[in-house]
Write an enzyme that holds these catalytic residues in place. Sequence first.
Site, PDB file in Angstrom:
ATOM      1  N   ARG A   1      25.288 -96.517  56.406  1.00  0.00           N
ATOM      2  CA  ARG A   1      24.267 -96.214  56.953  1.00  0.00           C
ATOM      3  C   ARG A   1      23.253 -97.358  57.624  1.00  0.00           C
ATOM      4  O   ARG A   1      22.661 -97.002  58.653  1.00  0.00           O
ATOM      5  CB  ARG A   1      23.313 -95.567  55.817  1.00  0.00           C
TER       6      ARG A   1
ATOM      7  N   SER B   1      20.043 -90.252  57.207  1.00  0.00           N
ATOM      8  CA  SER B   1      19.724 -90.346  55.595  1.00  0.00           C
ATOM      9  C   SER B   1      20.938 -90.386  54.802  1.00  0.00           C
ATOM     10  O   SER B   1      22.066 -89.806  55.476  1.00  0.00           O
ATOM     11  CB  SER B   1      18.761 -89.373  55.069  1.00  0.00           C
TER      12      SER B   1
ATOM     13  N   SER C   1      22.035 -78.903  48.054  1.00  0.00           N
ATOM     14  CA  SER C   1      20.511 -79.028  47.211  1.00  0.00           C
ATOM     15  C   SER C   1      20.587 -80.459  46.868  1.00  0.00           C
ATOM     16  O   SER C   1      20.893 -80.904  45.911  1.00  0.00           O
ATOM     17  CB  SER C   1      20.463 -78.099  46.042  1.00  0.00           C
ATOM     18  N   ASN C   2      19.529 -81.231  47.147  1.00  0.00           N
ATOM     19  CA  ASN C   2      18.984 -82.554  47.029  1.00  0.00           C
ATOM     20  C   ASN C   2      17.822 -82.927  46.317  1.00  0.00           C
ATOM     21  O   ASN C   2      16.909 -82.673  46.857  1.00  0.00           O
ATOM     22  CB  ASN C   2      19.304 -83.622  48.039  1.00  0.00           C
TER      23      ASN C   2
ATOM     24  N   GLY D   1      22.580 -85.835  43.207  1.00  0.00           N
ATOM     25  CA  GLY D   1      21.306 -86.846  42.388  1.00  0.00           C
ATOM     26  C   GLY D   1      21.169 -88.085  43.061  1.00  0.00           C
ATOM     27  O   GLY D   1      21.276 -88.096  44.190  1.00  0.00           O
TER      28      GLY D   1
ATOM     29  N   HIS E   1      33.480 -68.366  39.995  1.00  0.00           N
ATOM     30  CA  HIS E   1      34.946 -68.471  39.656  1.00  0.00           C
ATOM     31  C   HIS E   1      35.944 -67.392  40.207  1.00  0.00           C
ATOM     32  O   HIS E   1      36.954 -67.161  40.049  1.00  0.00           O
ATOM     33  CB  HIS E   1      35.142 -68.280  38.037  1.00  0.00           C
TER      34      HIS E   1
ATOM     35  N   ASP F   1      38.918 -71.466  42.131  1.00  0.00           N
ATOM     36  CA  ASP F   1      39.461 -71.766  40.842  1.00  0.00           C
ATOM     37  C   ASP F   1      39.104 -73.151  40.437  1.00  0.00           C
ATOM     38  O   ASP F   1      38.721 -74.017  41.361  1.00  0.00           O
ATOM     39  CB  ASP F   1      40.724 -71.692  40.707  1.00  0.00           C
TER      40      ASP F   1
END
Length: 544
Positions: free
Chosen positions: A362, A374, A465-466, A490, A517, A521
């Site tokens: 980066r 980013s 989703s961050n 995270g 599910h 799997d």
Amino acid sequence: MAEIINMPRLSDTMEEGTVAKWLKKVGDKVEEGDILAEIETDKATMEFESFHEGTLLHIGIAEGDGAPVDSLLAIIGDEGEDISGLINGGASVSSPKNEAPKTAEAEKQTAPETKVSDKEGSTIPQGVEVIKMPRLSDTMEEGTVATWLKKVGDDVEEGDILAEIETDKATMEFESFYSGNLLYIGIKEGESAPVDDVLAIIGPKGTDVDAVLNNKSTSAPEKSDKEIAIQEVAETKEIEPTNTAVAHDGQRLFVSPLAKKMAEDKGINLANVKGSGDHGRIVKRDIENFKPSEVAATADTPVAQVQSSAPVSLPVGEEGSEEIKNSQMRKVIAKRLSESKFTAPHYYLTIEVDMANAAQSRAHINNLPDTKVSFNDLVVKACAMALLKHPQVNTSWNGDTTRYNKHIHVGVAVAVDDGLVVPVLKFADQLSLTQIGGAVKDLAGRARIKKLTPAEMEGSTFTVSNLGMFGILEFTSIINQPNSAILSVGAIVEKPVVKNGEIVVGSTMKLTLACDHRTVDGATGAQFLQTLRAYMENPVTMLA
């Protein structure tokens, strides 16, 4: 004999279509195989040809308007044929959206002198139009009037913006299809109502509004506040829109949602801003050009005095609470996430990724002129590449079938004031890192001011989703259906790690994959994460 043509289902996922362009007009001759219109689906804009011959007698959906599959699109028959029964009696083929203005030819054939509203003979006077709450997105069930740009008594021209309406996805301008005088406002600023509730009435001055409102086919479900509004119309013939803000001296302020948002972001007190819009309304340019006055406000702060010799006394306060009305966005978020959590059997897989090489890559990329990416852009690109190798994760559960998506559209969750929206990067696997970075920045910026279009928030096949930028180390997300998985990202943290048998300082990041599910799997999800880790720990491999 007249033939009814309904909105066709032009794709397997199509629930609603929009008429992009009519290639025939009312009165034109139509041959079998002629292209009637161009129809925009959820996937593409397609030509729609006629399977019938005759004269185009009626157009049910105007250009730019959308309607559900099987809604009345057009009627073809013999020239001069009476089709009023098909139009007025065809409840099953009528569109739920407001009727668009008919062409002159169509009005000559179908419009009677007065509009018959029910079996008992109640009528709406000639020239009066009842405007109902429109359906501005595919998931919209009710709307909130953010701002009225016209007030009762104002003249309205076709194309004028009547109001700004907040849906579950965005705040949109709603324009009038009719000309006349605004006789009645049925939903005040800040109030919500279901789709098809009476929003306004437009017609000639002096029209008996009570008679129109009491008509059985136009009356909204009885509500106490609506009855009060009707009574006010009868007494005053004018209802002014609710103010969006109040100045210190009690004077009303009118402000657009975008200007209000910009003022909040910049910390500007709207009471100090002079509006340049209609009726003194504060608009975007007023906030951009505003220069704060140098006025220092002081306030005396009372100092609590404590007597050391007095016995300790506990404070006696007054309990309180406040109930704030949920926005349309918040209500739809609650509904969609509840449906996902309770219908899809979620399970979660977590890995920890070494981010040393990603940080170096980066830094090298960002040293290039006019280039900025980013860590989240790296994650989105890596997910898109991993989905190419694991198509089972790029699926949707459809009950009896599982849909394998050949395209890769990655949704990126963006936090906004009222909750969460998910703009979509179309064909993310084909985008470069710089293209992803620019697109995410643009979409996220417009999402925060509610300027995204519904099309920009539809069609995702996978979601990221961050919460790392908020310092969250690890978390789980609820799947954004109809996706089969969502990745939770995270924060990158420095911590002791073991490399080559020695403890050194390393940078790591935790990724958690939530899977449905029914379609993914455990082994499939684990293999996807292994591929994702390989891309993140060696970003250069994404270029191979």
